[in-house]
Design a protein around this motif. Structure first.
Motif, PDB file in Angstrom:
ATOM      1  N   LYS A 470       0.833  -1.212   0.000  1.00  0.00           N
ATOM      2  CA  LYS A 470       0.000   0.000   0.000  1.00  0.00           C
ATOM      3  C   LYS A 470       0.865   1.258   0.000  1.00  0.00           C
ATOM      4  N   GLY A 471       1.913   1.252   0.836  1.00  0.00           N
ATOM      5  CA  GLY A 471       2.796   2.410   0.906  1.00  0.00           C
ATOM      6  C   GLY A 471       3.572   2.628  -0.377  1.00  0.00           C
ATOM      7  N   THR A 472       4.052   1.526  -0.969  1.00  0.00           N
ATOM      8  CA  THR A 472       4.801   1.628  -2.221  1.00  0.00           C
ATOM      9  C   THR A 472       3.933   2.186  -3.329  1.00  0.00           C
ATOM     10  N   TYR A 473       2.698   1.694  -3.421  1.00  0.00           N
ATOM     11  CA  TYR A 473       1.813   2.185  -4.473  1.00  0.00           C
ATOM     12  C   TYR A 473       1.501   3.670  -4.283  1.00  0.00           C
ATOM     13  N   ALA A 474       1.230   4.061  -3.044  1.00  0.00           N
ATOM     14  CA  ALA A 474       0.918   5.473  -2.778  1.00  0.00           C
ATOM     15  C   ALA A 474       2.089   6.366  -3.164  1.00  0.00           C
ATOM     16  N   LEU A 475       3.299   5.923  -2.849  1.00  0.00           N
ATOM     17  CA  LEU A 475       4.490   6.699  -3.180  1.00  0.00           C
ATOM     18  C   LEU A 475       4.680   6.800  -4.689  1.00  0.00           C
ATOM     19  N   LEU A 476       4.538   5.664  -5.373  1.00  0.00           N
ATOM     20  CA  LEU A 476       4.710   5.663  -6.826  1.00  0.00           C
ATOM     21  C   LEU A 476       3.631   6.490  -7.511  1.00  0.00           C
ATOM     22  N   ALA A 477       2.393   6.350  -7.040  1.00  0.00           N
ATOM     23  CA  ALA A 477       1.297   7.101  -7.655  1.00  0.00           C
ATOM     24  C   ALA A 477       1.489   8.603  -7.492  1.00  0.00           C
ATOM     25  N   THR A 486      -2.251   3.524 -18.876  1.00  0.00           N
ATOM     26  CA  THR A 486      -2.187   2.075 -18.645  1.00  0.00           C
ATOM     27  C   THR A 486      -0.785   1.663 -18.229  1.00  0.00           C
ATOM     28  N   LEU A 487       0.222   2.201 -18.898  1.00  0.00           N
ATOM     29  CA  LEU A 487       1.601   1.870 -18.559  1.00  0.00           C
ATOM     30  C   LEU A 487       1.917   2.295 -17.127  1.00  0.00           C
ATOM     31  N   THR A 488       1.430   3.446 -16.729  1.00  0.00           N
ATOM     32  CA  THR A 488       1.653   3.918 -15.363  1.00  0.00           C
ATOM     33  C   THR A 488       1.050   2.961 -14.348  1.00  0.00           C
ATOM     34  N   ARG A 489      -0.183   2.528 -14.615  1.00  0.00           N
ATOM     35  CA  ARG A 489      -0.847   1.605 -13.691  1.00  0.00           C
ATOM     36  C   ARG A 489      -0.106   0.270 -13.616  1.00  0.00           C
ATOM     37  N   ILE A 490       0.350  -0.232 -14.752  1.00  0.00           N
ATOM     38  CA  ILE A 490       1.081  -1.511 -14.772  1.00  0.00           C
ATOM     39  C   ILE A 490       2.357  -1.405 -13.946  1.00  0.00           C
ATOM     40  N   ASN A 492       3.126   0.856 -11.569  1.00  0.00           N
ATOM     41  CA  ASN A 492       2.847   1.096 -10.151  1.00  0.00           C
ATOM     42  C   ASN A 492       2.409  -0.172  -9.426  1.00  0.00           C
ATOM     43  N   VAL A 493       1.455  -0.895 -10.015  1.00  0.00           N
ATOM     44  CA  VAL A 493       0.970  -2.127  -9.385  1.00  0.00           C
ATOM     45  C   VAL A 493       2.045  -3.200  -9.411  1.00  0.00           C
ATOM     46  N   GLY A 494       2.735  -3.328 -10.558  1.00  0.00           N
ATOM     47  CA  GLY A 494       3.756  -4.360 -10.684  1.00  0.00           C
ATOM     48  C   GLY A 494       4.896  -4.192  -9.697  1.00  0.00           C
ATOM     49  N   VAL A 495       5.398  -2.971  -9.570  1.00  0.00           N
ATOM     50  CA  VAL A 495       6.495  -2.713  -8.625  1.00  0.00           C
ATOM     51  C   VAL A 495       6.016  -2.940  -7.189  1.00  0.00           C
ATOM     52  N   SER A 496       4.814  -2.501  -6.871  1.00  0.00           N
ATOM     53  CA  SER A 496       4.277  -2.661  -5.516  1.00  0.00           C
ATOM     54  C   SER A 496       4.133  -4.129  -5.152  1.00  0.00           C
ATOM     55  N   VAL A 497       3.608  -4.916  -6.070  1.00  0.00           N
ATOM     56  CA  VAL A 497       3.431  -6.354  -5.811  1.00  0.00           C
ATOM     57  C   VAL A 497       4.782  -7.051  -5.701  1.00  0.00           C
ATOM     58  N   ALA A 498       5.694  -6.731  -6.618  1.00  0.00           N
ATOM     59  CA  ALA A 498       7.009  -7.384  -6.606  1.00  0.00           C
ATOM     60  C   ALA A 498       7.752  -7.103  -5.300  1.00  0.00           C
ATOM     61  N   LEU A 499       7.729  -5.853  -4.863  1.00  0.00           N
ATOM     62  CA  LEU A 499       8.413  -5.511  -3.620  1.00  0.00           C
ATOM     63  C   LEU A 499       7.747  -6.185  -2.419  1.00  0.00           C
ATOM     64  N   ALA A 500       6.414  -6.254  -2.446  1.00  0.00           N
ATOM     65  CA  ALA A 500       5.688  -6.910  -1.353  1.00  0.00           C
ATOM     66  C   ALA A 500       6.025  -8.391  -1.285  1.00  0.00           C
ATOM     67  N   VAL A 501       6.154  -9.046  -2.439  1.00  0.00           N
ATOM     68  CA  VAL A 501       6.508 -10.473  -2.475  1.00  0.00           C
ATOM     69  C   VAL A 501       7.892 -10.689  -1.886  1.00  0.00           C
ATOM     70  N   VAL A 502       8.831  -9.829  -2.245  1.00  0.00           N
ATOM     71  CA  VAL A 502      10.193  -9.946  -1.712  1.00  0.00           C
ATOM     72  C   VAL A 502      10.179  -9.763  -0.196  1.00  0.00           C
ATOM     73  N   VAL A 503       9.477  -8.748   0.268  1.00  0.00           N
ATOM     74  CA  VAL A 503       9.396  -8.494   1.717  1.00  0.00           C
ATOM     75  C   VAL A 503       8.784  -9.696   2.434  1.00  0.00           C
ATOM     76  N   TYR A 504       7.729 -10.246   1.871  1.00  0.00           N
ATOM     77  CA  TYR A 504       7.072 -11.388   2.501  1.00  0.00           C
ATOM     78  C   TYR A 504       7.991 -12.605   2.535  1.00  0.00           C
ATOM     79  N   GLY A 505       8.677 -12.855   1.421  1.00  0.00           N
ATOM     80  CA  GLY A 505       9.604 -13.986   1.385  1.00  0.00           C
ATOM     81  C   GLY A 505      10.714 -13.868   2.413  1.00  0.00           C
ATOM     82  N   VAL A 506      11.246 -12.669   2.557  1.00  0.00           N
ATOM     83  CA  VAL A 506      12.296 -12.441   3.558  1.00  0.00           C
ATOM     84  C   VAL A 506      11.752 -12.666   4.968  1.00  0.00           C
ATOM     85  N   LEU A 507      10.544 -12.173   5.216  1.00  0.00           N
ATOM     86  CA  LEU A 507       9.944 -12.327   6.541  1.00  0.00           C
ATOM     87  C   LEU A 507       9.648 -13.791   6.860  1.00  0.00           C
TER      88      LEU A 507
END
Length: 535
Positions: A470-477, A486-490, A492-507
């Motif tokens: 949520k924080g990553t998307y808000a910052l990017l937006a 459309t490219l902006t949305r892709i 923003n959402v893509g980077v937010s999801v990718a970073l969240a997955v990495v954070v979750y995997g590390v945790l």
């Protein structure tokens, strides 16, 4: 059903099915997301209404029997009763096809009646188009249940992919063609649904060939039970499971009828206005169904695996399977559900740019939370059913369903709530049902699961992941501006999801959420445990 067939491990089978489900959902996204954008809100409502009727009849006619079949086949194979396993399959196949034929008759000849029940007569054409698929799925379920009872999960995964590909190719092509020649969206929705029927027919052909290929001469000397005894045992297991499973679909039908009916009768919305609102809700339901669908692999594997451990009086193995299945459910359900909640509006805007993304985001946020409880309910159901307590989930689902119906009926009539009542009722229904089911699991299993230990760490990691997304998307937006919307949305959402997955995997690794025992149940799990330094 060859005795020499190498049995896959519990999570080995789950991994195969999970891979198949992931592939199916990717294909399904390629199908439903563009389809819903092609059809628009009203066409989407017609499609979803027709599919709800199909899903309800399909659940009633085929859900409990495949579970009962896989349970009885796995138990027969464990005891070396090959003749018994084969006869169980034959009796089941006849029963499947009979129920499928009855469901076909209702959908084919009573399509207008079914559409009228939903307060959407535009869904009648799609209901009739889906009718032949019910018979095909009857035979398909018999072959799948037989394979799963023998711990062969790959055929099920492949057949699901065949269905999905046909749905994508045939369904999208027909929808585009029908709209292109001037047909209305209701007919185009029926054309899209035709891909389901074609897919089930081809998948049935594949499963039949697989059954013949793996059928070998029986060397066992066991005397199988009579057809009547087997049918009676099948019904005794299947009916409670069917009631439990079908309640979701039945209450969905009731819910659809009530919501659309209340919008038209209590709030005086026109049919088209109702279809637009319900179409937006249906698009959110498409995304909400993703987390529970990922549980399919787990729940399919739980029942035969735990049943086998219980039949062998393996208390340690049973406890290990129960705890691992609950832990993995938490590991998957919490991040997926909270991820949908955190990025609900951006995801809706990205997937359905022509829809009302604000309304859709509000609906999806509640549905994302509800999906967590659906996943917990499903795995708890499987554990209870494997322990022979097949009637308990029926009662809990009935309680949850009544709560859903009452809330939706009352809240939909409130002008300030209207369509928002649908996801609110869904959340209330499945949260109550999941909590009741988990309490029952704690009561019936011999080695009591520690829910606090199983779920606290995955929930904490998922909350941090959701905050990151949520924080990553808000910052990017706020900061990132690209020329194309459309490219902006892709991005923003893509980077937010990718970073969240990495954070979750590390945790997950840092908090030692997954154990060495869990990984040992996975293919190459010991190597993975060493790689991740999991003890």
């Amino acid at each position: 059903m060859a005795q020499a067939t190498k049995k896959q491990s519990f999570f080995g089978g789950a991994a195969v099915l999970a891979a198949g489900v992931i592939a199916v959902k990717i294909i399904g996204a390629l199908y439903k997301i563009p389809l819903y954008n092609i059809l628009g809100e009203m066409g989407t409502a017609d499609f979803y209404n027709a599919y709800n009727i199909y899903a309800a009849l399909l659940t009633v006619s085929t859900t409990g029997l495949p579970v009962a079949l896989s349970k009885m086949v796995s138990e027969a194979n464990t005891l070396g009763r090959a003749h018994q396993a084969r006869r169980v399959f034959r009796v089941s196949a006849v029963t499947f096809l009979t129920l499928g034929a009855l469901s076909f008759a209702l959908m084919w000849f009573g399509n207008d009646f079914c559409a009228g029940l939903l307060h959407n007569p535009r869904a009648a054409f799609g209901i009739r188009v889906l009718a032949p698929a019910v018979i095909c799925v009857g035979g398909l379920s018999a072959f799948r249940g037989c394979a799963q009872g023998s711990f062969r999960m790959t055929p099920t995964a492949v057949s699901q992919i065949i269905e999905a590909v046909c749905k994508l190719v045939v369904g999208l092509a027909l929808a585009r063609y029908l709209l292109g020649v001037g047909e209305n969206v209701s007919v185009a929705a029926g054309g899209a649904i035709a891909g389901v029927t074609v897919g089930t027919l081809l998948a049935l052909a594949y499963m039949a060939l697989d059954y013949v290929r793996h059928r070998v001469p029986i060397v066992s000397n066991d005397v199988p039970d009579s057809n009547a005894a087997i049918l009676g045992h099948l019904i005794a297991i299947a009916v409670p499971i069917t009631l439990s499973s079908s309640m979701v679909s039945i209450f969905t039908i009731v819910d659809t009828s009530l919501v659309q009916g209340q919008l038209q009768n209590a709030l005086h919305y026109t049919l088209d206005e109702t279809r637009r609102l319900y179409g937006t809700y249906s698009s959110g339901m498409n995304l909400y169904n993703l987390p529970p669908s990922m549980m399919t692999a787990l729940t399919i594997s739980v029942i035969p695996a735990v049943s086998t451990a219980l039949a062998g009086k393996d208390r340690v193995g049973t406890a290990r399977l129960v705890n691992s299945s609950l832990r993995v459910t938490g590991l998957l359900a919490f991040p997926m559900g909270l991820g949908l909640w955190a990025l609900s509006e951006p995801i809706m805007k990205l997937c359905y740019p022509k829809y009302d993304s604000v309304l859709g985001g509000q609906l999806l946020a509640v549905l994302g939370l509800a999906s967590i409880f659906v996943c917990l309910m499903l795995v708890a159901n499987s554990i209870l059913q494997a322990h022979g307590h097949v009637r308990m989930p029926v009662l809990t689902m009935f309680i949850g369903g009544v709560i859903k119906v009452l809330l939706n009926y009352r809240l939909t009539a409130v002008p300030s709530i209207n369509i928002h009542a649908a996801p609110i009722g869904t959340l209330a229904c499945f949260s109550v049902t999941a909590i009741l089911n988990l309490a029952l699991v704690y009561r019936v299993v011999e080695d009591k699961p520690n829910y606090f230990a199983l779920f606290t760490k995955p929930l904490l990691a998922s909350l941090l992941m959701a905050a990151c997304a949520k924080g990553t998307y808000a910052l990017l937006a706020a900061r990132l501006a690209l020329s194309g919307g459309t490219l902006t949305r892709i991005v923003n959402v893509g980077v937010s999801v990718a970073l969240a997955v990495v954070v979750y995997g590390v945790l997950v690794v840092a908090l030692r959420i997954i154990t060495k025992d869990d990984l040992a149940l996975l293919p190459k799990g010991e190597k993975l445990a060493r790689l991740l330094h999991v003890k």
